[in-house]
Motif scaffolding. Structure first.
Motif, PDB file in Angstrom:
ATOM      1  N   SER A 166      59.954  37.694   4.888  1.00 55.71           N
ATOM      2  CA  SER A 166      60.086  37.000   6.168  1.00 55.71           C
ATOM      3  C   SER A 166      59.934  35.501   6.045  1.00 55.71           C
ATOM      4  O   SER A 166      60.548  34.748   6.794  1.00 55.71           O
ATOM      5  CB  SER A 166      59.049  37.520   7.149  1.00 55.71           C
ATOM      6  N   PHE A 185      53.382  30.106  14.646  1.00 55.49           N
ATOM      7  CA  PHE A 185      53.732  31.538  14.669  1.00 55.49           C
ATOM      8  C   PHE A 185      54.063  32.092  13.283  1.00 55.49           C
ATOM      9  O   PHE A 185      54.249  33.285  13.122  1.00 55.49           O
ATOM     10  CB  PHE A 185      54.859  31.824  15.667  1.00 55.49           C
ATOM     11  N   TRP A 186      54.123  31.223  12.256  1.00 53.60           N
ATOM     12  CA  TRP A 186      54.257  31.724  10.892  1.00 53.60           C
ATOM     13  C   TRP A 186      53.606  30.736   9.931  1.00 53.60           C
ATOM     14  O   TRP A 186      54.121  29.653   9.712  1.00 53.60           O
ATOM     15  CB  TRP A 186      55.720  31.940  10.479  1.00 53.60           C
ATOM     16  N   TRP A 244      70.052  39.034   9.335  1.00 51.43           N
ATOM     17  CA  TRP A 244      68.646  39.415   9.520  1.00 51.43           C
ATOM     18  C   TRP A 244      68.239  39.371  10.992  1.00 51.43           C
ATOM     19  O   TRP A 244      67.480  40.225  11.465  1.00 51.43           O
ATOM     20  CB  TRP A 244      67.745  38.492   8.696  1.00 51.43           C
ATOM     21  N   LEU A 245      68.775  38.378  11.717  1.00 53.63           N
ATOM     22  CA  LEU A 245      68.412  38.231  13.134  1.00 53.63           C
ATOM     23  C   LEU A 245      68.813  39.455  13.952  1.00 53.63           C
ATOM     24  O   LEU A 245      68.132  39.812  14.920  1.00 53.63           O
ATOM     25  CB  LEU A 245      69.070  36.983  13.726  1.00 53.63           C
ATOM     26  N   ALA A 246      69.905  40.096  13.540  1.00 54.33           N
ATOM     27  CA  ALA A 246      70.419  41.224  14.306  1.00 54.33           C
ATOM     28  C   ALA A 246      69.738  42.538  13.927  1.00 54.33           C
ATOM     29  O   ALA A 246      69.936  43.558  14.572  1.00 54.33           O
ATOM     30  CB  ALA A 246      71.926  41.342  14.089  1.00 54.33           C
ATOM     31  N   HIS A 270      64.640  28.566  23.377  1.00 54.31           N
ATOM     32  CA  HIS A 270      64.005  29.488  22.423  1.00 54.31           C
ATOM     33  C   HIS A 270      62.694  28.918  21.895  1.00 54.31           C
ATOM     34  O   HIS A 270      61.705  29.639  21.763  1.00 54.31           O
ATOM     35  CB  HIS A 270      64.981  29.817  21.285  1.00 54.31           C
ATOM     36  N   LEU A 277      60.147  29.360  24.613  1.00 53.08           N
ATOM     37  CA  LEU A 277      59.702  30.748  24.782  1.00 53.08           C
ATOM     38  C   LEU A 277      58.675  31.150  23.721  1.00 53.08           C
ATOM     39  O   LEU A 277      57.723  31.874  24.014  1.00 53.08           O
ATOM     40  CB  LEU A 277      60.903  31.698  24.755  1.00 53.08           C
ATOM     41  N   VAL A 278      58.867  30.655  22.497  1.00 54.06           N
ATOM     42  CA  VAL A 278      57.905  30.948  21.444  1.00 54.06           C
ATOM     43  C   VAL A 278      56.564  30.278  21.765  1.00 54.06           C
ATOM     44  O   VAL A 278      55.501  30.894  21.629  1.00 54.06           O
ATOM     45  CB  VAL A 278      58.441  30.496  20.066  1.00 54.06           C
ATOM     46  N   ARG A 298      50.294  32.431  26.009  1.00 56.50           N
ATOM     47  CA  ARG A 298      49.865  33.727  26.548  1.00 56.50           C
ATOM     48  C   ARG A 298      48.841  34.402  25.638  1.00 56.50           C
ATOM     49  O   ARG A 298      47.869  34.976  26.101  1.00 56.50           O
ATOM     50  CB  ARG A 298      51.066  34.652  26.723  1.00 56.50           C
ATOM     51  N   GLU A 330      56.824  37.910  13.296  1.00 51.70           N
ATOM     52  CA  GLU A 330      58.239  37.984  12.928  1.00 51.70           C
ATOM     53  C   GLU A 330      59.155  37.854  14.148  1.00 51.70           C
ATOM     54  O   GLU A 330      60.203  37.219  14.075  1.00 51.70           O
ATOM     55  CB  GLU A 330      58.497  39.322  12.225  1.00 51.70           C
ATOM     56  N   SER A 381      58.700  36.148  16.801  1.00 49.84           N
ATOM     57  CA  SER A 381      58.790  34.733  17.160  1.00 49.84           C
ATOM     58  C   SER A 381      59.782  33.995  16.272  1.00 49.84           C
ATOM     59  O   SER A 381      60.515  33.122  16.744  1.00 49.84           O
ATOM     60  CB  SER A 381      57.421  34.058  17.062  1.00 49.84           C
ATOM     61  N   LYS A 423      62.407  35.284  14.966  1.00 47.18           N
ATOM     62  CA  LYS A 423      63.738  35.673  15.445  1.00 47.18           C
ATOM     63  C   LYS A 423      64.120  34.965  16.741  1.00 47.18           C
ATOM     64  O   LYS A 423      65.264  34.559  16.918  1.00 47.18           O
ATOM     65  CB  LYS A 423      63.803  37.192  15.660  1.00 47.18           C
ATOM     66  N   ILE A 424      63.149  34.827  17.636  1.00 48.85           N
ATOM     67  CA  ILE A 424      63.442  34.155  18.903  1.00 48.85           C
ATOM     68  C   ILE A 424      63.750  32.681  18.662  1.00 48.85           C
ATOM     69  O   ILE A 424      64.733  32.148  19.146  1.00 48.85           O
ATOM     70  CB  ILE A 424      62.267  34.321  19.891  1.00 48.85           C
ATOM     71  N   THR A 454      72.553  35.959  19.922  1.00 52.37           N
ATOM     72  CA  THR A 454      71.398  35.954  20.842  1.00 52.37           C
ATOM     73  C   THR A 454      71.274  37.282  21.593  1.00 52.37           C
ATOM     74  O   THR A 454      70.168  37.720  21.899  1.00 52.37           O
ATOM     75  CB  THR A 454      71.480  34.808  21.873  1.00 52.37           C
ATOM     76  N   ARG A 471      71.825  40.236  20.452  1.00 51.31           N
ATOM     77  CA  ARG A 471      71.145  41.192  19.579  1.00 51.31           C
ATOM     78  C   ARG A 471      69.656  40.891  19.507  1.00 51.31           C
ATOM     79  O   ARG A 471      68.828  41.810  19.456  1.00 51.31           O
ATOM     80  CB  ARG A 471      71.742  41.169  18.160  1.00 51.31           C
ATOM     81  N   VAL A 472      69.311  39.601  19.509  1.00 48.91           N
ATOM     82  CA  VAL A 472      67.897  39.228  19.499  1.00 48.91           C
ATOM     83  C   VAL A 472      67.242  39.683  20.807  1.00 48.91           C
ATOM     84  O   VAL A 472      66.128  40.216  20.798  1.00 48.91           O
ATOM     85  CB  VAL A 472      67.715  37.709  19.254  1.00 48.91           C
ATOM     86  N   GLU A 513      66.464  43.233  20.628  1.00 47.56           N
ATOM     87  CA  GLU A 513      65.270  43.423  19.800  1.00 47.56           C
ATOM     88  C   GLU A 513      63.998  43.169  20.624  1.00 47.56           C
ATOM     89  O   GLU A 513      63.018  43.913  20.512  1.00 47.56           O
ATOM     90  CB  GLU A 513      65.352  42.455  18.609  1.00 47.56           C
ATOM     91  N   ARG A 566      63.423  46.106  22.750  1.00 44.19           N
ATOM     92  CA  ARG A 566      62.894  47.209  21.940  1.00 44.19           C
ATOM     93  C   ARG A 566      61.387  47.048  21.748  1.00 44.19           C
ATOM     94  O   ARG A 566      60.619  47.997  21.895  1.00 44.19           O
ATOM     95  CB  ARG A 566      63.601  47.212  20.577  1.00 44.19           C
ATOM     96  N   HIS A 567      60.964  45.836  21.415  1.00 38.92           N
ATOM     97  CA  HIS A 567      59.538  45.571  21.264  1.00 38.92           C
ATOM     98  C   HIS A 567      58.811  45.792  22.585  1.00 38.92           C
ATOM     99  O   HIS A 567      57.696  46.284  22.619  1.00 38.92           O
ATOM    100  CB  HIS A 567      59.303  44.151  20.749  1.00 38.92           C
ATOM    101  N   ARG A 596      52.434  51.790  23.847  1.00 38.87           N
ATOM    102  CA  ARG A 596      51.093  51.624  23.291  1.00 38.87           C
ATOM    103  C   ARG A 596      50.083  51.370  24.409  1.00 38.87           C
ATOM    104  O   ARG A 596      48.967  51.886  24.388  1.00 38.87           O
ATOM    105  CB  ARG A 596      51.121  50.463  22.297  1.00 38.87           C
ATOM    106  N   ALA A 618      54.171  41.086  29.176  1.00 35.75           N
ATOM    107  CA  ALA A 618      54.525  40.013  30.103  1.00 35.75           C
ATOM    108  C   ALA A 618      55.372  38.955  29.400  1.00 35.75           C
ATOM    109  O   ALA A 618      56.317  38.408  29.965  1.00 35.75           O
ATOM    110  CB  ALA A 618      53.254  39.385  30.683  1.00 35.75           C
ATOM    111  N   TRP A 619      55.047  38.713  28.124  1.00 34.93           N
ATOM    112  CA  TRP A 619      55.817  37.724  27.353  1.00 34.93           C
ATOM    113  C   TRP A 619      57.256  38.209  27.152  1.00 34.93           C
ATOM    114  O   TRP A 619      58.213  37.463  27.369  1.00 34.93           O
ATOM    115  CB  TRP A 619      55.120  37.460  26.012  1.00 34.93           C
ATOM    116  N   GLU A 647      59.169  37.721  30.238  1.00 37.75           N
ATOM    117  CA  GLU A 647      59.518  36.310  30.444  1.00 37.75           C
ATOM    118  C   GLU A 647      60.726  35.929  29.578  1.00 37.75           C
ATOM    119  O   GLU A 647      61.645  35.257  30.045  1.00 37.75           O
ATOM    120  CB  GLU A 647      58.313  35.412  30.091  1.00 37.75           C
ATOM    121  N   ILE A 648      60.712  36.374  28.321  1.00 43.36           N
ATOM    122  CA  ILE A 648      61.809  36.069  27.399  1.00 43.36           C
ATOM    123  C   ILE A 648      63.113  36.666  27.910  1.00 43.36           C
ATOM    124  O   ILE A 648      64.151  35.998  27.973  1.00 43.36           O
ATOM    125  CB  ILE A 648      61.515  36.635  25.991  1.00 43.36           C
TER     126      ILE A 648
END
Lengths: 180, 180
Positions: free
Chosen positions: A2, A32-33, A82-84, A149, A152-153, A159, B95, B97, B99-100, B108, B110-111, B114, B117-118, B125, B166-167, B170-171
């Motif tokens: 990553s 964030f990384w 990778w993004l997809a 973007h 948003l991050v 948050r 990870e 973040s 991607k975003i 975008t 596809r992101v 994703e 999905r998360h 959970r 919530a995040w 928002e995204i």
DNA sequence: CCACACATGTAAAACGTTACATGATTCG
DNA sequence: CGAATCATGTAACGTTTTACATGTGTGG
């Protein structure tokens, strides 16, 4: 792998040297990384071998030479691929939770102090994020594309810190009530 | 070395075999510290060498023998020592973040999928955590000691999932608005 | 008879952290 | 003159992940 993709994103935003990337991983990207300069140099080496980035040596006035990396066509394609791709949610590993859960097997007072210490850290980090938000994104409604973007991050960071802060407060209040 | 301490906490709550620990790390403990059975067996081996745990082989009826581990006196002392020690806040590595932040360099749409999905993952959970909360802690006001600490860790999980949910919302809203 | 739960491990590869290593320039 | 910033790396070590490996008993 990553880290390689985080570097690709950063280099797409702007080409730069390993050292410059290490600076970015100390701030914006690092929120964030996180990555050390050792990891970054190692990854860049690998990425040159994979032909994901190209490297130009640039002589500088009154400064050491530097190697400027930029994303190659195949690197851009690899990033898009990778993004997809779906990623697994990260494994949870929260040391503070281990300490809280185990508090009764040691000095609960000391564990509470540790929670208070973490609270301060989250508070400071939140202040940093909020300052960036006000300075760089005064009008979030109108944002789009790359800037949106980034915003948003940053919102995710805000948050998360708010949530941690509230959790620390809940813990401290409950442990205080339990002690009395 | 944190895994060792997570194991000590779990074995203090109840002695058990490597296999049983692995099961616990799939659920309760695993909600804040994940570990595979390979890691657990390796750590137990080390912990026996360090004399943090003792090991009794137990023959079972119609099942393979198992090795039951329990915390020794020096293990309990070591846990108490670690609990009082400050820890660094963990390095952030998100990870999603990455991607975003990089979404503009790929598809975008596809992101966004994703992120959705998360969002579902966090939602599921959260439902699990809320069910545990209702079942095991119907009256949180009266909790104390070990039970209180377990409850507080669970509260952390609930808060984290709520925050992530919530995040994600928002995204998704912002990306939808940006697309139109 | 096949899949699943029980039960315990080894080995290799990938990844991350810490320490070591060098050397120029700028600012106080 | 010493500390900080710029600039790039290597080496050792520890941890985590992934794959391989084996064997019994139970239920459908």
């Amino acid at each position: 792998m990553s880290l390689e993709y985080a570097i690709l994103v950063s280099l797409q935003e702007r080409a730069g040297s390993g050292y410059e990337l290490a600076r970015r991983f100390d701030k914006s990207i690092g929120y964030f990384w996180s990555a050390s300069h050792q990891q970054i140099y190692r990854s860049l080496k690998r990425m040159v071998e994979l032909d994901w980035v190209s490297c130009d040596e640039v002589a500088q006035d009154k400064r050491p030479d530097k190697k400027v990396y930029r994303v190659s066509e195949s690197g851009a394609a690899e990033l898009a691929r990778w993004l997809a791709e779906p990623v697994d949610p990260p494994a949870v590993r929260n040391e503070l939770s281990v300490k809280i859960r185990g508090a009764s097997f040691g000095d609960t007072e000391r564990v509470a102090e540790e929670v208070a210490r973490h609270r301060r850290g989250h508070d400071e980090r939140l202040a940093v994020y909020r300052a960036i938000e006000e300075r760089d994104f005064p009008a979030p409604q109108g944002l789009s594309g790359q800037q949106l973007h980034q915003y948003l991050v940053l919102r995710g960071g805000i948050r998360t810190e708010e949530s941690m802060l509230a959790w620390c407060d809940e813990i401290l209040a409950a442990m205080r009530a339990d002690r009395d």
